[in-house]
Design a protein around this motif. Structure first.
Motif, PDB file in Angstrom:
ATOM      1  N   MET A 187      -4.392  -1.328   6.644  1.00 19.66           N
ATOM      2  CA  MET A 187      -3.664  -0.539   5.653  1.00 19.66           C
ATOM      3  C   MET A 187      -3.236  -1.537   4.594  1.00 19.66           C
ATOM      4  O   MET A 187      -2.427  -2.427   4.855  1.00 19.66           O
ATOM      5  CB  MET A 187      -2.448   0.163   6.254  1.00 19.66           C
ATOM      6  CG  MET A 187      -1.663   0.973   5.206  1.00 19.66           C
ATOM      7  SD  MET A 187      -0.401   2.030   5.955  1.00 19.66           S
ATOM      8  CE  MET A 187       0.358   2.703   4.455  1.00 19.66           C
ATOM      9  N   THR A 188      -3.836  -1.424   3.428  1.00 16.93           N
ATOM     10  CA  THR A 188      -3.582  -2.407   2.382  1.00 16.93           C
ATOM     11  C   THR A 188      -3.836  -1.770   1.014  1.00 16.93           C
ATOM     12  O   THR A 188      -4.228  -0.610   0.929  1.00 16.93           O
ATOM     13  CB  THR A 188      -4.492  -3.650   2.587  1.00 16.93           C
ATOM     14  OG1 THR A 188      -4.125  -4.656   1.659  1.00 16.93           O
ATOM     15  CG2 THR A 188      -5.969  -3.286   2.386  1.00 16.93           C
ATOM     16  N   ARG A 189      -3.618  -2.554  -0.003  1.00 15.27           N
ATOM     17  CA  ARG A 189      -3.867  -2.053  -1.352  1.00 15.27           C
ATOM     18  C   ARG A 189      -5.362  -1.919  -1.569  1.00 15.27           C
ATOM     19  O   ARG A 189      -6.145  -2.804  -1.192  1.00 15.27           O
ATOM     20  CB  ARG A 189      -3.280  -3.030  -2.369  1.00 15.27           C
ATOM     21  CG  ARG A 189      -3.527  -2.661  -3.834  1.00 15.27           C
ATOM     22  CD  ARG A 189      -2.777  -3.618  -4.759  1.00 15.27           C
ATOM     23  NE  ARG A 189      -2.979  -3.309  -6.165  1.00 15.27           N
ATOM     24  CZ  ARG A 189      -3.796  -3.977  -6.979  1.00 15.27           C
ATOM     25  NH1 ARG A 189      -4.498  -4.995  -6.517  1.00 15.27           N
ATOM     26  NH2 ARG A 189      -3.909  -3.629  -8.259  1.00 15.27           N
ATOM     27  N   ALA A 221      -3.691   3.366  -1.614  1.00  8.49           N
ATOM     28  CA  ALA A 221      -3.552   2.808  -0.268  1.00  8.49           C
ATOM     29  C   ALA A 221      -4.873   3.080   0.455  1.00  8.49           C
ATOM     30  O   ALA A 221      -5.301   4.228   0.553  1.00  8.49           O
ATOM     31  CB  ALA A 221      -2.408   3.488   0.465  1.00  8.49           C
ATOM     32  N   ALA A 277       0.847  -1.199   0.000  1.00  8.22           N
ATOM     33  CA  ALA A 277       0.000   0.000   0.000  1.00  8.22           C
ATOM     34  C   ALA A 277       0.885   1.253   0.000  1.00  8.22           C
ATOM     35  O   ALA A 277       0.639   2.208  -0.742  1.00  8.22           O
ATOM     36  CB  ALA A 277      -0.900  -0.014   1.226  1.00  8.22           C
ATOM     37  N   LYS A 278       1.912   1.218   0.830  1.00  6.21           N
ATOM     38  CA  LYS A 278       2.821   2.367   0.926  1.00  6.21           C
ATOM     39  C   LYS A 278       3.366   2.740  -0.454  1.00  6.21           C
ATOM     40  O   LYS A 278       3.396   3.918  -0.837  1.00  6.21           O
ATOM     41  CB  LYS A 278       3.982   2.015   1.852  1.00  6.21           C
ATOM     42  CG  LYS A 278       5.141   2.985   1.756  1.00  6.21           C
ATOM     43  CD  LYS A 278       6.449   2.307   2.105  1.00  6.21           C
ATOM     44  CE  LYS A 278       7.629   3.193   1.731  1.00  6.21           C
ATOM     45  NZ  LYS A 278       8.916   2.537   2.011  1.00  6.21           N
ATOM     46  N   LYS A 288       5.070   8.770   4.644  1.00  3.31           N
ATOM     47  CA  LYS A 288       5.200   7.534   3.856  1.00  3.31           C
ATOM     48  C   LYS A 288       6.626   6.995   3.933  1.00  3.31           C
ATOM     49  O   LYS A 288       6.848   5.794   4.140  1.00  3.31           O
ATOM     50  CB  LYS A 288       4.818   7.818   2.409  1.00  3.31           C
ATOM     51  CG  LYS A 288       5.239   6.723   1.445  1.00  3.31           C
ATOM     52  CD  LYS A 288       5.547   7.268   0.061  1.00  3.31           C
ATOM     53  CE  LYS A 288       6.195   6.208  -0.808  1.00  3.31           C
ATOM     54  NZ  LYS A 288       6.520   6.730  -2.142  1.00  3.31           N
TER      55      LYS A 288
END
Lengths: 320, 320, 320, 320
Positions: free
Chosen positions: C162-164, C298, C61-62, D62
């Motif tokens: 927190m993910t795609r 994200a 995600a980042k 980030k």
């Protein structure tokens, strides 16, 4: 959808199992079940002992009003009052509302939240407590306990109560300001107190039991809530046999807590509410009545008509 | 801290300005202020017309009870009932609680939230509405309207009400089931209706006005809430001069809404609550009383003792 | 007491019946039951697809954050927003609190009440909806649905996400601003839209479906709430097979309502929540993402840790 | 009506007095007032330090994500958690809802009530606390604090926060698990701790102060709530000069309570919220960050968009 519809969707065999299940789920045997329902007022009745309220009882109560003196039996609802378990009561005054106009009207509301029928002075309805899944008149909670309100036995079914009221001062009988913390009031206690008051109980009456425990209210809430003296099963049966409409007291559960029989939880609630359709009135202030030795009076209370509620808050009055 | 303390912390000059401010903020001139306070019951009084309730009035009410018939004047509190503005009323039955014990006691509570003293059948207290910042007896809202409850004029000060009740059926006078949507009831209307009923108003009475508007309740809520026929300022003054305790009606604000004088908002509330300490009882069900032509009865109502609340829900009764 | 204890109190035979009952009560056959539990994450798991969230997915995600642009996907919670059934949401600002001190600190709180995890933008947890009495991983509601909170599957078990994130713009695929009021999105629709976006779904992703229905929010609430376009069972199965973590949409139930098969109620909820442990995110604002053609981002959301709650309100964000 | 309208209804002279009144009512002199408003972001600004959040800060945050590890900084909301004054938090699971259909969908909601933005882990908005009647940017509470929500400075104005986060472990600096019960953290303490961590504060950062006090949460709530170590006015000014966006801590008020200067109540709240538009984040769990010596991280939090609320509950996260 209601349960009936869902049942249709089940294969016959599962339907049979569900039938068996209903009996099993109630956690009581059919034998026990037969003990208390259908009620004496019919299988469809939802009002229980409120059926004992008649114009005759209203007039009987009226005739007890001789001096025009009114006693408030209800406690003040306030932050910090004794509360059972994790129930809550909150009141807030929002910012002031302003109404358009040259006369500048401004007003206040109050935001209240809580288990309204089960905090402070509370009147327990027939949908409040049962035996396993079965409540008054054999109504099954899995049927009537719906999220938006009880579809049966809701407090709105009770109606106004104006009837003869009797105070049984057990504390006075025992020569104490207050009974011991877990004293079980017996049928003999009630009979002896009634005799000393020269009062008899009549069908349809409201009976209030003075234990003196109420003097702890807002003075020592921890002690007030921890245990309480109150009537036991035998005393409750005595009152049920007298065909009363409501049993009230100056404690938080009417009945002795904990019950001397450690294996029982709230057996008096079950006996009065579920088996006999008799209502409970808890956390009453009976101090002035006891002080003035008022053992007979007009008891007047109209439950809030909260659709589908289990009980009602309120300020019942005794008039003499 | 309370305002008084905060004032101490202000330099003298600012203090003077604040003094000026208090007058200015009230948005009324001292001249106007002098019109209505201190009250006839003294500068410290918080009960207003409830002071008219006496043992004599209780006995007067008692003598009106001849048949033992009880009428419920309170509406059912339920989801979807007419509501003013963004007020709300919510009731939910939580999952069933189980009490430890071989007797398998199970019970239900109800979670209620809402502007409790200002929804459904509601009894307006003296802390509900004022003229600018000044309420009954000149009490300033900036002093008594505290977040956790009104520190003055709270509904808990009223006490139980048992007194003579009078129904004024204006709809009947006009030969209609229901008055027009924004009809202003005049003093002459009240006098004519009273005459036709052969009833007079006495000090301390509760006066209920039947407009027929209540027949829309839960049948056409939109129309019910949009406007309403009701008493105007002159009719309210007539009732205040009669020294009544409460004025109730089968509409949502007792008074005509909107007021014929478009520049006024809730002037009858101001006249009765703020200037005369007379209570209002709204959203009553007077249909049965009107149907049975019951124009005189015992009115009995004990407001919920919600500490610091602006009003009370309830189920007032008329007994004859 | 918990059910286990109560069972002990039942005679062996009744105990057997109860065992049968549990199966019967679930209203599904053991065969059906075996389809979905124990879960792939073990019989004790309470987090379902949240188990797909790993440090690797956080870093994935980042890496999608390139411009530092943040999109709010959460709606504003306000009076009058679309609401399901009789749920409510109320916010009030109490009168100002004053803190003692020469510095005259004054503060405001807000009083909120409502079905907090199930109003406005809402994240459905695994304890929200089941198949008969059985929920995710075969947990029986009669065991875990307790009055003071769910004792299993509560929203506090989910943890931060927190993910795609992937947006599937079906409205764009169909060349419309908004899909028809009850259009069922098919698996083919999802595949075609993904292809046109040159995006693929990966395990652990959050998939948001843009139907355009959200443009009705607070503009035409009646239409918004009456029905809604959304994914059908086949599309939901397609997403479950892709092993996603959350499925969200700009409508009130993610799935098409009513379902084209009139005999089914909320089947997509059952497929995703109960059978696959995949969460739902409803009433999202996906308009800006669709407008800017942001199909990969994200997705960041940490459910409120409301112990024992069925869902969570919130303001999920998409960052690119 | 809004104040502006009401003013029109007042004679010119009273109007002048009211003008004087507004100044007087604020309980501070114009001189003091000029100290902090209009804000550096303009007289119309409602977001304060949130204006420091930029795409650049998002990217800076980030770049601090290297391992994909997520820390939950939010506490669990539950019955019995530490609560300020008479605030409350209640959660109940209503009886199960059944949806019509052969697939037997059943679901649960949760009923929550409480001072939602001001209980448990809470994010204080700019409408929460002021100096006399004046809040951030000189907004007067008598104008914006309306019953149905703040009309200015509501939490919905903040928007999502993704920025660089810094932990200042003062407990570690002092070689203690927990600072003394009323220890005032000084600017020198913050500087020394930062130096020992080899960390500097940058504009737009979120600064979290670890006092160790949080270890008492749900273990010794009485001690936790009675007093607390925290930053004093000088330390707060140091952080304000560093141009941070949010100051958080593992205690209930961020600042030392009571303040060493007994004449002051919540002066740090006034300095940060009202004078500098800097937000506060209270009752955080910073234990894991301190344990792992994570002094720099991505802080991510999106306040609930509760229209007109003073604050927000939530589960902020730290990602590294």
């Amino acid at each position: 959808m209601n349960r009936k519809n869902s049942v249709r969707t089940i294969p016959a065999f599962a339907g049979f199992l569900l039938l068996v299940a209903v009996i099993a789920c109630t956690s009581i045997t059919p034998g026990e079940a037969q003990r208390w329902y259908p009620s004496r007022w019919g299988a469809a009745d939802q009002r229980g002992a409120a059926n004992r309220l008649t114009p005759a009882k209203v007039l009987e109560a009226k005739d007890l009003i001789k001096q025009g003196m009114v006693y408030q039996l209800g406690r003040v609802y306030e932050s910090g009052m004794p509360m059972f378990g994790t129930r809550h009561y909150s009141l807030r005054i929002p910012q002031t509302f302003k109404i358009a106009g040259s006369n500048q009207a401004m007003y206040h509301d109050e935001l209240v939240s809580g288990e309204l029928g089960q905090v402070g002075t509370q009147f327990d309805g027939l949908g409040h407590l049962g035996i396993g899944d079965l409540f008054y008149n054999g109504n099954n909670r899995t049927e009537f306990a719906q999220p938006e309100g009880l579809t049966k036995l809701g407090i709105e079914n009770v109606g106004p109560i104006m009837t003869r009221g009797v105070l049984i001062d057990v504390a006075r009988l025992k020569g104490k300001a207050q009974l011991e913390s877990n004293y079980e009031i017996t049928a003999a206690d009630l009979q002896a107190a009634l005799k000393s008051e020269s009062i008899e109980i009549r069908p349809g009456d409201v009976v209030l039991v003075h234990t003196g425990w109420g003097s702890l209210w807002m003075k020592d809430n921890a002690t007030y809530s921890k245990t309480s003296p109150g009537i036991g099963v035998a005393a409750a049966q005595f009152l049920a046999d007298k065909e009363v409409t409501v049993v009230g007291a100056d404690n938080w559960g009417v009945e002795v807590n904990p019950n001397p029989d450690a294996s029982l939880g709230a057996p008096v609630h079950q006996l009065l509410l579920a088996r006999n359709g008799i209502y409970l009135h808890e956390n009453l202030n009976t101090e002035e009545l006891a002080r003035d030795a008022v053992y007979e009076f007009a008891y007047i209370f109209a439950p809030l008509r909260l659709k589908g509620a289990t009980g009602s808050p309120g300020n019942p009055i005794a008039v003499r």
